[in-house]
Design an enzyme around this catalytic site. Structure first.
Site, PDB file in Angstrom:
ATOM      1  N   ASP A  71     -21.962  22.016 -13.843  1.00 62.62           N
ATOM      2  CA  ASP A  71     -22.291  22.213 -12.427  1.00 62.62           C
ATOM      3  C   ASP A  71     -23.115  21.008 -11.979  1.00 62.62           C
ATOM      4  O   ASP A  71     -24.318  21.108 -11.761  1.00 62.62           O
ATOM      5  CB  ASP A  71     -23.079  23.526 -12.294  1.00 62.62           C
ATOM      6  CG  ASP A  71     -23.407  23.861 -10.854  1.00 62.62           C
ATOM      7  OD1 ASP A  71     -22.950  23.150  -9.948  1.00 62.62           O
ATOM      8  OD2 ASP A  71     -24.151  24.841 -10.646  1.00 62.62           O
ATOM      9  N   ASP A 123     -31.817  16.713 -20.636  1.00 62.47           N
ATOM     10  CA  ASP A 123     -30.612  15.986 -20.270  1.00 62.47           C
ATOM     11  C   ASP A 123     -29.401  16.668 -20.920  1.00 62.47           C
ATOM     12  O   ASP A 123     -29.325  16.781 -22.142  1.00 62.47           O
ATOM     13  CB  ASP A 123     -30.769  14.544 -20.773  1.00 62.47           C
ATOM     14  CG  ASP A 123     -29.526  13.719 -20.527  1.00 62.47           C
ATOM     15  OD1 ASP A 123     -28.629  14.186 -19.797  1.00 62.47           O
ATOM     16  OD2 ASP A 123     -29.455  12.604 -21.069  1.00 62.47           O
ATOM     17  N   GLY A 124     -28.473  17.136 -20.095  1.00 62.01           N
ATOM     18  CA  GLY A 124     -27.305  17.854 -20.590  1.00 62.01           C
ATOM     19  C   GLY A 124     -26.455  17.037 -21.545  1.00 62.01           C
ATOM     20  O   GLY A 124     -25.831  17.579 -22.464  1.00 62.01           O
ATOM     21  N   ASP A 179     -22.667  14.826  -7.544  1.00 61.43           N
ATOM     22  CA  ASP A 179     -21.577  13.850  -7.449  1.00 61.43           C
ATOM     23  C   ASP A 179     -21.719  12.798  -8.558  1.00 61.43           C
ATOM     24  O   ASP A 179     -22.820  12.571  -9.058  1.00 61.43           O
ATOM     25  CB  ASP A 179     -21.625  13.131  -6.081  1.00 61.43           C
ATOM     26  CG  ASP A 179     -21.266  14.067  -4.929  1.00 61.43           C
ATOM     27  OD1 ASP A 179     -20.674  15.125  -5.187  1.00 61.43           O
ATOM     28  OD2 ASP A 179     -21.580  13.715  -3.779  1.00 61.43           O
TER      29      ASP A 179
HETATM   30  N1  AG3 Z   1     -23.064  20.685  -7.194  1.00 56.05           N
HETATM   31  C1  AG3 Z   1     -22.757  19.658  -6.217  1.00 56.05           C
HETATM   32  C2  AG3 Z   1     -21.345  19.519  -5.811  1.00 56.05           C
HETATM   33  C3  AG3 Z   1     -21.084  18.244  -5.089  1.00 56.05           C
HETATM   34  C4  AG3 Z   1     -21.397  18.249  -3.642  1.00 56.05           C
HETATM   35  N2  AG3 Z   1     -21.053  16.991  -3.083  1.00 56.05           N
HETATM   36  C5  AG3 Z   1     -21.312  16.589  -1.824  1.00 56.05           C
HETATM   37  N3  AG3 Z   1     -21.827  17.410  -0.984  1.00 56.05           N
HETATM   38  N4  AG3 Z   1     -21.039  15.367  -1.488  1.00 56.05           N
HETATM   39  C6  AG3 Z   1     -23.458  21.897  -6.636  1.00 56.05           C
HETATM   40  C7  AG3 Z   1     -24.549  22.567  -7.331  1.00 56.05           C
HETATM   41  C8  AG3 Z   1     -24.585  23.999  -6.945  1.00 56.05           C
HETATM   42  N5  AG3 Z   1     -25.041  24.839  -7.979  1.00 56.05           N
END
Ligand code: AG3
Length: 275
Positions: free
Chosen positions: A155, A137-138, A158
């Protein structure tokens, strides 16, 4: 095959794309994980029916979440990535030769395994000898590691469920403490059209903790609204005052010195979120 994948991007808006193949689907202890092959975006990683990354536009997100910060810091030696189990962020981090150690802290080990198998172009950096993969867990990881990293990259998914804690003031304070005295961090902070309150609050909280806070933009068509924000908090170095050349070895498709600078030029409705 004639089926469609639909992400409910907000409760009243959806993005659908034609799926040519379901490459993988499983229920992990944390979420539902899927990899689809789609017509418009190629292979895509989906968690709980939300698009995380796609072959067509992943480079924009991964280059922009990494190079803006790494090019701002004069000597980034240790880098921490929280989330990002697909490995795309790490792939960009290890392009920087001055990085000696890059830790990836991902809560769901299954995401890493699926990316290794189905998204080798994205996960390729995970085999770099400088990379340490930690399935944890980060939030608790940053609490335990003080004064260690020149850059931390958040990273995340949502801000729903387990990831909500990654958008809170208490977490940003721990991030500040995990950074060295001239460290900086970047977090993905969602859509300026559909997540304004979140962006405003995150920006304000970061600005209470860090001497320098900046919001910047990139275009990611598979994400809600296409226009996406990143929030950068820095103890010393200003991303607007960089004079480092962009190394040709970074081999980027979206990031350049011009794009680095331009990304901080905010349309007034986005700039308003920082006031
Ligand atoms: N992280 C997710 C970003 C959010 C995308 N949101 C959405 N599609 N509703 C991306 C991880 C990639 N390494």
């Amino acid at each position: 095959m004639n089926s469609w994948f639909t992400e409910l991007q907000t409760k009243d808006m959806a993005l659908s794309c034609r799926v040519t193949e379901i490459l993988h689907r499983e229920k992990t202890p944390y979420q539902e994980l899927a990899v689809y092959n789609t017509v418009p975006f190629g292979r895509m990683l989906v968690l709980d029916d939300i698009i995380q990354t796609t072959m067509v536009d992943e480079f924009v997100y991964h280059e922009m979440i990494v190079h803006v910060g790494l090019n701002t810091h004069p000597a980034p030696r240790r880098v921490l990535v929280i989330g990002g189990g697909d490995g795309g962020t790490i792939r960009e981090v290890v392009k920087h030769q001055e990085v000696e150690r890059a830790a990836l802290v991902e809560i769901d080990g299954r995401v890493i395994e699926a990316a290794r198998k189905f998204l080798p172009e994205i996960s390729s950096g995970l085999t770099d000898p400088r990379v340490e993969i930690i399935v944890d867990d980060g939030i608790s990881y940053v609490e335990k590691n003080k004064n260690t990293y020149e850059m931390i990259i958040i990273d995340s998914t949502d801000p729903i469920g387990a990831a909500t804690g990654l958008f809170e003031a208490a977490f940003y304070r721990n991030v500040a403490e995990a950074l060295t005295e001239d460290g900086l961090f970047v977090a993905q902070t969602e859509s300026p059209f559909f997540n304004r309150d979140l962006i405003r609050r995150a920006y304000r909280e970061v600005a209470e903790i860090f001497p320098l806070t900046r919001l910047y933009l990139a275009n990611i068509p598979s994400y809600p609204g296409g226009l996406w924000t990143f929030t950068l908090g820095s103890k010393r170095h200003d991303p607007l005052k960089i004079n480092k050349p962009v190394l040709a070895s970074l081999n980027t498709k979206y990031y350049s010195l011009e794009v680095h600078k331009a990304a901080f030029t905010l349309p007034p409705f986005v700039a308003a979120l920082t006031k």
